[in-house]
Design an enzyme around this catalytic site. Structure first.
Site, mmCIF file in Angstrom:
data_model
loop_
_atom_site.group_PDB
_atom_site.id
_atom_site.type_symbol
_atom_site.label_atom_id
_atom_site.label_comp_id
_atom_site.label_asym_id
_atom_site.label_seq_id
_atom_site.Cartn_x
_atom_site.Cartn_y
_atom_site.Cartn_z
ATOM 1 N N ASN A 1 0.782 -1.241 0.000
ATOM 2 C CA ASN A 1 0.000 0.000 0.000
ATOM 3 C C ASN A 1 0.802 1.272 0.000
ATOM 4 O O ASN A 1 0.372 2.290 -0.516
ATOM 5 C CB ASN A 1 -0.839 0.051 1.277
ATOM 6 N N THR B 1 19.830 -15.106 -28.147
ATOM 7 C CA THR B 1 18.371 -15.147 -28.226
ATOM 8 C C THR B 1 17.979 -15.337 -29.684
ATOM 9 O O THR B 1 18.454 -14.603 -30.551
ATOM 10 C CB THR B 1 17.791 -13.825 -27.704
ATOM 11 N N LYS C 1 16.156 -14.880 -32.944
ATOM 12 C CA LYS C 1 15.333 -13.841 -33.572
ATOM 13 C C LYS C 1 14.975 -14.306 -34.986
ATOM 14 O O LYS C 1 15.688 -15.123 -35.534
ATOM 15 C CB LYS C 1 16.120 -12.523 -33.659
ATOM 16 N N LYS D 1 11.909 -12.788 -32.966
ATOM 17 C CA LYS D 1 11.409 -13.465 -31.786
ATOM 18 C C LYS D 1 9.992 -13.988 -31.956
ATOM 19 O O LYS D 1 9.576 -14.891 -31.248
ATOM 20 C CB LYS D 1 11.522 -12.577 -30.556
ATOM 21 N N LYS E 1 18.431 -19.172 -26.645
ATOM 22 C CA LYS E 1 17.386 -18.741 -25.714
ATOM 23 C C LYS E 1 16.081 -18.458 -26.436
ATOM 24 O O LYS E 1 16.079 -17.832 -27.490
ATOM 25 C CB LYS E 1 17.875 -17.471 -25.003
ATOM 26 N N GLU F 1 11.703 -13.775 -24.363
ATOM 27 C CA GLU F 1 10.806 -13.778 -23.204
ATOM 28 C C GLU F 1 9.333 -13.809 -23.601
ATOM 29 O O GLU F 1 8.498 -14.301 -22.874
ATOM 30 C CB GLU F 1 11.085 -12.577 -22.290
ATOM 31 N N HIS G 1 14.309 -14.439 -16.916
ATOM 32 C CA HIS G 1 14.275 -13.174 -17.651
ATOM 33 C C HIS G 1 13.507 -12.153 -16.823
ATOM 34 O O HIS G 1 12.578 -12.503 -16.115
ATOM 35 C CB HIS G 1 13.618 -13.364 -19.019
ATOM 36 N N ARG G 2 13.914 -10.882 -16.935
ATOM 37 C CA ARG G 2 13.326 -9.864 -16.066
ATOM 38 C C ARG G 2 12.350 -8.952 -16.807
ATOM 39 O O ARG G 2 12.244 -7.769 -16.479
ATOM 40 C CB ARG G 2 14.434 -9.045 -15.398
ATOM 41 N N HIS H 1 18.990 -11.849 -16.143
ATOM 42 C CA HIS H 1 19.441 -10.714 -16.951
ATOM 43 C C HIS H 1 19.778 -9.543 -16.032
ATOM 44 O O HIS H 1 19.034 -9.236 -15.124
ATOM 45 C CB HIS H 1 18.348 -10.324 -17.945
ATOM 46 N N SER I 1 22.919 -8.913 -21.838
ATOM 47 C CA SER I 1 22.204 -9.148 -23.082
ATOM 48 C C SER I 1 21.570 -7.846 -23.535
ATOM 49 O O SER I 1 21.074 -7.089 -22.717
ATOM 50 C CB SER I 1 21.131 -10.215 -22.816
#
Length: 469
Positions: free
Chosen positions: A114, A164, A166, A168, A192, A195, A285-286, A318, A370
């Site tokens: 809160n 990663t 691509k 993607k 990878k 995400e 992954h973030r 990451h 990355s």
């Protein structure tokens, strides 16, 4: 004590306690507080302590049924932020009893629930948390950690390399698997899932997992090295996520992946427990982190999200690049990289670390660099991140003019050159370009990559910077 007296009261009477000596079992928090005009700093700090622990906006008679002194958060120190008008760091101590064991979800609901919508504050940001040893011990933490991962993969003495895949979104599963194979065959350790690749109409998760597993086995057979692909198990429900992780394990895949912020800490901790029980590594992954951590005055710093992830569990996360296209100032980034990897980290405000943190041998997490990086960055990345890291080149592999496998070769050659130079005692920061140039003489793939990316720079000032000291 005074009997029950109704009415609105000042927080500082109860929650501002400058004489309080913090206990080693307390969870400590540092908030950057930007108050509304006219509210004294003690009241603001106390307000944060109250709203994120036992307080409510008015006196309630049920307060008499409990011991506030035992359960309340306390603002024990306030310091003005240098160079900012009317902004303070408020330090708050929370008794451990306020938190459920082994639940990052509950910890965050309390500390950053809160209080962030609170009217008396224009803005509040959680800069750092000190997690006490007693609380840390209630968490499993990363499924395996850095040492176990190296032993599983049989890779030592250098950063790991990833890519990663691509584009993607839009590839069919078979074409996707083909790109995975080419990268791994060329010399990368990992590829990878992006995400946002979960299970969309153009490529369902099960098909992708199958073709990627085939690619891994084929590349392993050809190179004699252990390979992996981060199979993204993130899903709409926890049950579906675990189902995907189970299928990955049945295929013999070494590693799965989860988006821990969009998936949520509850789901993430479940996945981490499954991974430890079943010998899977877990790549985190973030996605969504910048929504929370990018503004300097409001939200939560990434170092807090990083600590939370180490508790919840993940083997990779990451962590910015310092040199590529995404946010990250070097000192700040190295601060939370150490918080992820090391067992004991000293308080060091020059790197944004507000508290000394002891992880009591909770396994470490490999930071993943990355985003917008390519072969010319390799010496800098080796220098900045050291061996315990994963360097990921998406476009920096797949953008190679000769194709994916040569792109992977170029990255592996650049990495080996930089590590060799470092081990010979050369200065990577000063001689980086020279080291890459020398290596490209005997690697046509690297020479071609050097030519393509020689002019690319992402030069913008970081949004989130350290305060002047």
């Amino acid at each position: 004590s005074v009997g029950f007296k109704a009415g609105v009261k000042e927080y500082k009477l109860t929650y501002y306690t400058p004489e309080y000596e913090t206990k080693e079992t307390d969870i400590l928090a540092a908030f950057r507080v930007t108050p509304q005009p006219g509210v004294p700093p003690e009241e603001r700090g106390a307000a944060v302590a109250a709203e994120s622990s036992t307080g409510t906006w008015t006196t309630v008679w049920t307060d008499g049924l409990t011991s506030l002194d035992r359960y309340k958060g306390r603002c024990y120190h306030i310091e003005p932020v240098p160079g900012e008008e009317d902004q303070y760091i408020a330090y708050v101590a929370y008794p451990l009893d306020l938190f459920e064991e082994g639940s990052v979800t509950n910890m965050f609901t309390s500390i950053v629930g809160n209080v962030f919508g609170f009217k008396a504050l224009r803005a509040x940001r959680l800069e750092d948390l000190r997690i006490p040893v007693a609380y840390t011990k209630t968490f499993q933490g990363p499924p395996h950690g850095i040492q176990v991962e190296r032993d599983k993969l049989n890779k030592y003495g250098r950063p790991l390399l990833g890519c990663t895949i691509k584009p993607k979104l839009g590839l069919s599963a078979k074409n996707y698997g083909r790109a995975v194979y080419e990268c791994l065959r060329g010399g990368l350790d990992f590829t990878k899932d992006d995400e946002n690749v979960n299970s969309q109409p153009f490529m369902r998760w099960r098909d992708r997992f199958l073709f990627c597993a085939e690619a891994i086995y084929k590349a392993q057979a050809e190179t004699g090295e252990i390979k992996g692909h981060y199979l993204n198990a993130t899903a709409g429900t926890c049950e579906e996520m675990i189902k995907r992780a189970v299928f990955a394990r049945e295929l013999g895949a070494p590693i799965v992946m989860h988006d821990y912020l969009t998936g949520g800490f509850t789901a993430n901790t479940s996945x981490a427990h499954y991974c430890r029980d079943n010998g899977l590594l877990l790549h985190i992954h973030r996605a969504m982190h910048a929504v929370i951590d990018r503004q300097k005055n409001h939200g939560m710093h990434f170092r807090v999200l990083a600590k939370a992830l180490r508790l919840s569990g993940g083997d990779h996360i990451h962590a910015g690049t310092v040199v590529g296209k995404l946010e990250g100032e070097r000192d700040i980034t190295l601060g939370f990289v150490d918080l992820l990897r090391d067992d004991f980290i000293e308080k060091d405000r020059s790197r944004g670390i507000y508290f000394t943190q002891d992880w009591v041998s909770l396994p470490g997490v490999l930071p993943v660099a990355s985003g917008g990086i390519h072969v010319w960055h390799m010496p800098a990345l080796t220098e900045i991140f050291g061996d315990d890291s994963v360097l990921q080149f998406g476009g920096g592999t797949l953008g190679h003019p000769w194709g994916n496998a040569p792109g992977a070769v170029a990255n592996r050659v650049a990495l080996e050159a930089x590590v060799k130079a470092r081990n010979e005692g050369r200065d990577l920061a000063a001689e980086g370009n020279e080291i890459i140039r020398e290596a490209s003489k005997w690697s046509p793939e690297l020479a071609a990559a050097c030519e393509v990316w020689k002019e690319i720079r992402f030069n913008f000032k970081a949004v989130d910077t350290l305060d002047p000291s």
